[in-house]
Design an enzyme around this catalytic site. Sequence first.
Site, mmCIF file in Angstrom:
data_model
loop_
_atom_site.group_PDB
_atom_site.id
_atom_site.type_symbol
_atom_site.label_atom_id
_atom_site.label_comp_id
_atom_site.label_asym_id
_atom_site.label_seq_id
_atom_site.Cartn_x
_atom_site.Cartn_y
_atom_site.Cartn_z
ATOM 1 N N ILE A 87 -23.225 26.672 9.763
ATOM 2 C CA ILE A 87 -22.300 26.726 8.660
ATOM 3 C C ILE A 87 -22.386 28.681 7.423
ATOM 4 O O ILE A 87 -23.522 29.791 7.701
ATOM 5 C CB ILE A 87 -24.086 26.414 7.664
ATOM 6 C CG1 ILE A 87 -24.705 25.699 8.281
ATOM 7 C CG2 ILE A 87 -24.230 26.609 6.082
ATOM 8 C CD1 ILE A 87 -26.295 24.605 8.046
ATOM 9 N N HIS A 96 -17.767 28.121 10.125
ATOM 10 C CA HIS A 96 -16.883 27.204 8.985
ATOM 11 C C HIS A 96 -17.603 26.885 7.866
ATOM 12 O O HIS A 96 -17.949 26.061 7.343
ATOM 13 C CB HIS A 96 -17.664 26.049 9.725
ATOM 14 C CG HIS A 96 -16.712 24.438 9.181
ATOM 15 N ND1 HIS A 96 -16.149 24.455 8.700
ATOM 16 C CD2 HIS A 96 -16.908 23.526 9.535
ATOM 17 C CE1 HIS A 96 -15.152 23.396 8.564
ATOM 18 N NE2 HIS A 96 -16.035 22.262 8.686
ATOM 19 N N LYS A 138 -16.825 26.993 15.965
ATOM 20 C CA LYS A 138 -17.979 27.534 16.376
ATOM 21 C C LYS A 138 -18.181 28.930 16.614
ATOM 22 O O LYS A 138 -19.610 28.859 16.250
ATOM 23 C CB LYS A 138 -18.066 27.027 18.120
ATOM 24 C CG LYS A 138 -19.171 27.551 18.889
ATOM 25 C CD LYS A 138 -20.000 25.793 18.664
ATOM 26 C CE LYS A 138 -21.601 26.758 18.782
ATOM 27 N NZ LYS A 138 -21.772 27.556 17.715
ATOM 28 N N CYS A 189 -13.326 18.993 4.728
ATOM 29 C CA CYS A 189 -13.374 20.019 5.546
ATOM 30 C C CYS A 189 -11.631 20.587 5.903
ATOM 31 O O CYS A 189 -10.975 21.314 6.255
ATOM 32 C CB CYS A 189 -14.224 19.900 7.221
ATOM 33 S SG CYS A 189 -15.715 19.497 7.120
#
Lengths: 158, 413
Positions: free
Chosen positions: B235, B358, B354, B109
């Site tokens: 996702i 992401h 959130k 990430c």
Amino acid sequence: MLGRADNSLTSSFLSGVGKTMAATDEVYLGYTTDEATTPFLRDFLDALAEGTLMKSVCTECGREYLPPREHCQDDLSKCELEEFEEREAKLYSYTIVDFAPETLSSKAPYVVGIGEFPSGLRLTAHITNLMSVPEIGMDMKLAFDEVDERLVTYKWLV
Amino acid sequence: MQSSSLRLPSLMCRNLDIRKMRFSMMARKVGVVAAGHAKFGKRLDATMRELSAEAYKPIYDAGITQDMIDATVLSYAASQFSGQGAGSALIADYLGLHEKPHLRVESACTTGTASLRAAWGMVSAGLYDTMLVLGVEQMNRVSSAKATEYMSQAGDMRWEYPYGISFPAFYALMASRYMAEYDLPHEVLSKISVKSHHYGAQNPYAHLPRTVTVEEAHNSVPITRPLNLYDCSLISDGAAAIVIAAEEKAKEFTDEPMWIKGIGAGASSMMIQDRESLTSIPGAKSAAKAAYDMAGVGPEDIDMAQVHDCFTIAELIAYEDLGFAEPGKGRELIENKEVYHDGSIPVNCDGGLKSKGHPLGATGVSMVYEIYSQMRGEAREPSRQIDDVQIGLAHNVGQSGQFVNVFILERGW
């Protein structure tokens, strides 16, 4: 925030390191489930199949590892496998997995626990006999699960 | 082992003046001169290449054409999602960056900020003057369970993966420990989610632009208890891009460059069980310290922060690891609304991972994009515009803390 009947946590299932022991060449996403087993890992798995959990100890400095590793993190010397005899541990942390990675979807919900032994060594495994939400610091016992005659995994019992 | 150069004293002496000169040369100052952002979401209308084009287009429209870019870092975190290997070639070609050197950087990430860190090194060293840094991820072509599977493979394949420890499960292990050590009720985590959605609802690029109440967030379905659906980031598919340039060059592009003032990177142990504490991410603390030291600033100087809230607990821990709150006291920042856009330390006023989403590789670049926009007063909605941003901080964490990059960015006008 249990959100489900407590008894949903009692499911017992095949899990853990044993999955890497299946002597198949099943390819999954470019990985084999039988992750390129080394002679060192094979010794560990063979011992586990006999119901013995092995730690590894550095031949140079004596540092101990659980799960075992072949090379010491500090001096990269070779480690040797030795029987790990502790069984009582305290729950260091846990999670109840309701939404699982695809390969374990059918096993959810399951509980992952990190246990800490009196020696300070820790181990990550499933807790398989919970009747309610676990509590940090609770007593656990390391146990073995015989899936078939060549397949044994370790797990936590409360 | 003896270095072979030690055996060449005569050569060393001959080059002494050159070497001295090199060592005394300061790294060149590097700034962000343009930025672009694709819409994050479930983008079944696009794949990695189209998303990348969407992120580069605003930069092109601002006048930075392909021929002005010397080299690129074009990155995505996980090739499993798209099946595309070595994809920087594909993206470079799709964006018309003919014969421009490119490469892909990967670190879960933190792929986006790792790309920026790599590019900064090349520009500050003088290898290139102008570079495009682009992060992209396409995650929604597979089921959520499959995506969860792919991400769990960033855990130790031998000792963690077989136990089904998903990405949320790693953070749930931290949450359980934090909640026990500091007697933290779950509702506090829900308040972080409420804030993220409050701002995501005002961000046109957000994946899930809608508000949520504390009750809804607290009572949503469990994912990896104690974390539930509203504790988890999304996702997402998406891309973000920035152009960085050396100081002299930057001034040719814009009167309003954002200088890269501090960079810190850190790491934490591979297996989560091996960490001394689960209430903090060691690599984040060391990365923050390195970034503060390089920039010559402290937590009190930060006007806004973009933190890696892959899970609500991660945002709470970030408050503490970055020095905005004492250990165990992070909850006060959310409870007193200090982390809202008009508070003392605004955090993730774009919706964060959130609510904005992401897409793994895009996230770090998107954080820098947001700071750049806020600095220029271009947050679009006055209700989320942070007042007078001089210094911003981006905190990007990979996996469960194995990778961390912290950037400190300064207004250059």
